[in-house]
Design a protein around this motif. Structure first.
Motif, short mmCIF file in Angstrom:
data_model
loop_
_atom_site.label_atom_id
_atom_site.label_comp_id
_atom_site.label_asym_id
_atom_site.label_seq_id
_atom_site.Cartn_x
_atom_site.Cartn_y
_atom_site.Cartn_z
N VAL A 68 9.69 14.85 6.33
CA VAL A 68 8.74 14.18 6.10
C VAL A 68 8.47 13.27 4.96
CG1 VAL A 68 6.03 14.32 5.87
CG2 VAL A 68 7.26 15.72 7.38
N ASP A 69 8.55 11.80 5.08
CA ASP A 69 8.56 10.83 4.17
C ASP A 69 7.34 9.92 4.17
OD1 ASP A 69 9.07 9.21 2.12
OD2 ASP A 69 11.24 8.80 2.95
N ASP A 70 6.37 10.18 3.32
CA ASP A 70 5.19 9.33 3.42
C ASP A 70 5.42 7.91 3.16
OD1 ASP A 70 4.00 11.76 3.98
OD2 ASP A 70 2.59 11.80 1.96
N ARG A 71 6.30 7.76 2.12
CA ARG A 71 6.49 6.43 1.61
C ARG A 71 7.37 5.63 2.69
NH1 ARG A 71 7.14 4.76 -3.51
NH2 ARG A 71 7.55 2.76 -3.77
N ALA A 72 8.19 6.11 3.45
CA ALA A 72 9.01 5.56 4.51
C ALA A 72 8.06 5.14 5.61
CB ALA A 72 10.29 6.19 4.99
N TRP A 73 7.18 6.24 5.86
CA TRP A 73 6.29 5.94 7.17
C TRP A 73 5.29 4.82 6.58
CZ3 TRP A 73 1.18 5.90 7.82
CH2 TRP A 73 0.64 5.99 9.39
N ARG A 101 -1.22 8.85 0.00
CA ARG A 101 -2.19 8.53 -1.39
C ARG A 101 -1.26 8.49 -2.40
NH1 ARG A 101 -5.13 11.25 2.24
NH2 ARG A 101 -7.01 10.94 2.75
N GLY A 102 -1.81 8.21 -3.34
CA GLY A 102 -1.03 8.20 -4.82
C GLY A 102 -0.23 6.95 -4.93
N GLU A 103 1.06 7.47 -5.68
CA GLU A 103 2.07 6.41 -5.82
C GLU A 103 2.51 5.61 -4.58
OE1 GLU A 103 5.24 8.07 -8.07
OE2 GLU A 103 3.89 8.91 -9.82
N ASP A 104 2.56 6.55 -3.69
CA ASP A 104 3.14 5.81 -2.41
C ASP A 104 2.09 4.83 -1.85
OD1 ASP A 104 5.29 7.67 -2.53
OD2 ASP A 104 4.54 9.12 -1.08
N ALA A 105 0.80 5.15 -1.81
CA ALA A 105 -0.14 4.28 -1.12
C ALA A 105 -0.24 2.92 -2.19
CB ALA A 105 -1.41 4.70 -1.06
N GLU A 106 -0.15 3.26 -3.57
CA GLU A 106 -0.19 2.00 -4.51
C GLU A 106 1.02 1.16 -4.36
OE1 GLU A 106 -0.61 3.80 -8.11
OE2 GLU A 106 -2.53 4.60 -7.92
N ALA A 107 1.97 1.59 -4.01
CA ALA A 107 3.40 0.81 -4.00
C ALA A 107 3.39 -0.22 -2.68
CB ALA A 107 4.63 1.66 -4.19
N ILE A 108 3.02 0.53 -1.46
CA ILE A 108 2.94 -0.09 -0.33
C ILE A 108 1.77 -1.02 -0.40
CG2 ILE A 108 2.40 0.33 2.06
CD1 ILE A 108 3.55 3.45 1.71
N GLU A 109 0.68 -0.76 -0.93
CA GLU A 109 -0.47 -1.67 -0.83
C GLU A 109 -0.02 -3.03 -1.77
OE1 GLU A 109 -4.10 0.05 -2.24
OE2 GLU A 109 -3.96 1.47 -0.78
#
Length: 192
Positions: A68-73, A101-109
């Motif tokens: 499971v990889d939130d960032r890649a998804w 959420r968190g760092e992953d969401a901020e980077a993707i946004e």
């Protein structure tokens, strides 16, 4: 009349892990979605073992193993939405709904915000808005409908108004090198 199926047996730790493994092998997913899926299965089938089911530790273990990889998804989802012409607000909503959420969401946004103009122009081309319209909107109501389409797609209001105000004349090549560019690229250059 068909005989009724017997209800599936309740889950134990091994069955819960097999169910999670099968889910992640079939679908690219996030921690939040996997947690929701397992919680739903526990509600449907029940829990057979002593103690509470260990859903969170199982999901975290799968994340550590790379299943499971939130960032890649999130990056894949944001890229797909940008290709469809959806804006940063819609991307943020999709990430939140999936539990990114968190760092992953901020980077993707942040990446999504960088591609906002190209995404808005792609949406305008697909929906024939602004410079891509066969006939420019005749009245204020038609202009506002086009702006509303862009805003519903998740784009900023100011950007939506700029795109709707562009005309086919704005896309005319200004030099020989511009003749090689497509309309979408010329519009992006003119709005930048």
């Amino acid at each position: 009349m068909r005989p009724r199926k017997s209800p599936p047996p309740p889950l134990d730790a091994a069955k819960l892990e097999r169910l999670a493994l099968r889910y992640v092998e079939r679908y690219a997913t996030t921690r939040g979605r996997l947690t929701d899926y397992l919680s739903r299965k526990l509600r449907e089938r029940g829990w057979d073992s002593d103690g509470a089911p260990a859903v969170e530790p199982l999901v975290e273990r799968f994340a550590e193993l790379g299943y499971v990889d939130d960032r890649a998804w999130g990056e894949a989802r944001a890229a797909a939405m940008a290709r469809r012409g959806l804006g940063t607000r819609r991307v943020r909503q999709a990430l939140g709904a999936a539990g990114v959420r968190g760092e992953d969401a901020e980077a993707i946004e942040a990446e999504s915000a960088d591609a906002a103009l190209a995404s808005a122009v792609a949406f305008a081309r697909r929906k024939r808005i602004g410079a891509f319209a066969a006939v420019p909107p005749a009245d204020r109501a038609a202009v506002e409908r086009q702006v509303a389409q862009l805003v519903r797609a998740g784009h900023d209001l100011a950007l939506a108004r700029r795109i709707v105000r562009t005309t086919a004349d704005d896309l005319a090549p200004m030099s020989r090198s511009d003749e090689l560019l497509d309309d979408e690229t010329r519009l992006i250059r003119s709005l930048s």
